[in-house]
Design an enzyme around this catalytic site. Structure first.
Site, PDB file in Angstrom:
ATOM      1  N   GLY A  11      -3.249 -22.477 -11.662  1.00  0.00           N
ATOM      2  CA  GLY A  11      -2.329 -21.338 -11.710  1.00  0.00           C
ATOM      3  C   GLY A  11      -1.197 -21.380 -10.703  1.00  0.00           C
ATOM      4  O   GLY A  11      -0.108 -20.871 -10.951  1.00  0.00           O
ATOM      5  N   ASP A  38      -1.976 -18.316  -6.887  1.00  0.00           N
ATOM      6  CA  ASP A  38      -1.048 -17.559  -7.729  1.00  0.00           C
ATOM      7  C   ASP A  38      -1.228 -16.062  -7.570  1.00  0.00           C
ATOM      8  O   ASP A  38      -0.272 -15.324  -7.405  1.00  0.00           O
ATOM      9  CB  ASP A  38      -1.214 -17.988  -9.211  1.00  0.00           C
ATOM     10  N   ASP A  78      -6.694 -10.966  -7.043  1.00  0.00           N
ATOM     11  CA  ASP A  78      -7.133  -9.910  -7.956  1.00  0.00           C
ATOM     12  C   ASP A  78      -8.350  -9.227  -7.320  1.00  0.00           C
ATOM     13  O   ASP A  78      -8.192  -8.423  -6.418  1.00  0.00           O
ATOM     14  CB  ASP A  78      -7.433 -10.579  -9.304  1.00  0.00           C
ATOM     15  N   LYS A 115      -2.757  -7.790  -6.719  1.00  0.00           N
ATOM     16  CA  LYS A 115      -3.110  -6.545  -7.435  1.00  0.00           C
ATOM     17  C   LYS A 115      -4.046  -5.762  -6.519  1.00  0.00           C
ATOM     18  O   LYS A 115      -5.276  -5.870  -6.655  1.00  0.00           O
ATOM     19  CB  LYS A 115      -3.882  -6.877  -8.720  1.00  0.00           C
ATOM     20  N   PHE A 146      -2.862  -7.652 -16.859  1.00  0.00           N
ATOM     21  CA  PHE A 146      -3.054  -9.104 -16.940  1.00  0.00           C
ATOM     22  C   PHE A 146      -1.713  -9.754 -17.249  1.00  0.00           C
ATOM     23  O   PHE A 146      -1.117  -9.523 -18.293  1.00  0.00           O
ATOM     24  CB  PHE A 146      -4.084  -9.463 -18.011  1.00  0.00           C
ATOM     25  N   VAL A 147      -1.240 -10.574 -16.317  1.00  0.00           N
ATOM     26  CA  VAL A 147       0.108 -11.143 -16.439  1.00  0.00           C
ATOM     27  C   VAL A 147       0.058 -12.652 -16.694  1.00  0.00           C
ATOM     28  O   VAL A 147      -0.932 -13.316 -16.374  1.00  0.00           O
ATOM     29  CB  VAL A 147       0.945 -10.860 -15.163  1.00  0.00           C
TER      30      VAL A 147
END
Ligand code: 5GP
Ligand code: MG
Length: 187
Positions: A48, A104, A107, A135, A156-157
């Site tokens: 990522g 990246d 979360d 996040k 969710f990106v």
């Protein structure tokens, strides 16, 4: 096989290409200020973070060494399985080194906490964490990044290296996909 598209599968662009480039330049200056002329060992979490790392690395003003690890927690789902696995670890010796872990997105924090705890066992001189996206409302463990590109809401990106089921990494911006795309999940 289902037909996949790229830009037309996007519902909304959250962070434009121009904003990302501006922020990565600022981040590299912040990181440069923190380390001065000290050599830094970057450990990036694949896959990522490869696009972010590629851009950041070119702009870092201090001497660096680069290593990577492969970790998995998501599979093809959009919610964390809670299980984190390190598939391939780092190769360089880290004892006494300034280590900067680059990922990246932060979360739940489980992935980076596991990796951070493993690295700390090697007794680096320092260990800091840099993420493109954070996040904060999703955090489940006690972990904060030292350098953060953008804080984003709990969505969710994809794009700029981030995937959904290994697709969409080549979008040059950060975006949310149309809901039907997240539902279909074809291989
Ligand atoms: P954590 O362990 O912090 O819950 O999850 C970290 C990993 O989950 C990230 O490195 C990333 O691979 C994946 N992840 C978390 N949120 C997202 C997201 O919104 N989009 C994508 N593509 N991956 C995410
Ligand atoms: Mg990741």
């Amino acid at each position: 096989m289902a037909k996949h598209r790229l830009h037309s599968d996007v519902e909304r662009v959250l962070i434009t290409e121009a904003r990302i480039h501006r922020r990565v330049r600022q981040l590299s200056r912040e990181i440069g200020k923190c380390y001065g002329n000290d050599e830094v060992t970057l450990i990036t979490v694949l896959n990522g973070s490869m696009v972010f790392l590629g851009e950041l690395l070119q702009r870092l003003p201090m001497p660096t060494r680069l290593d990577s690890i492969v970790a998995h927690s998501y599979g093809t789902h959009t919610t964390s399985s809670g299980r984190v696995r390190i598939r391939r670890g780092w190769q360089l010796p880290l004892k006494g080194r300034h280590v900067l872990l680059v990922d990246d997105i932060l979360d739940t924090g489980r992935t980076l906490k596991l990796i951070r705890d493993r690295i700390l066992r090697e007794r680096p001189a320092s260990l800091r964490v840099c993420v493109l996206l954070d996040k904060p409302t999703r955090r489940e463990v006690d972990l904060q990044a030292d350098f953060i590109g953008f804080q984003i809401p709990d969505k969710f990106v994809v794009g700029y290296g981030l995937d959904f089921a290994e697709r969409y990494r080549n979008l040059p911006y950060i975006a949310v996909l149309k809901p039907q795309i997240y539902r279909q999940r074809s291989p």
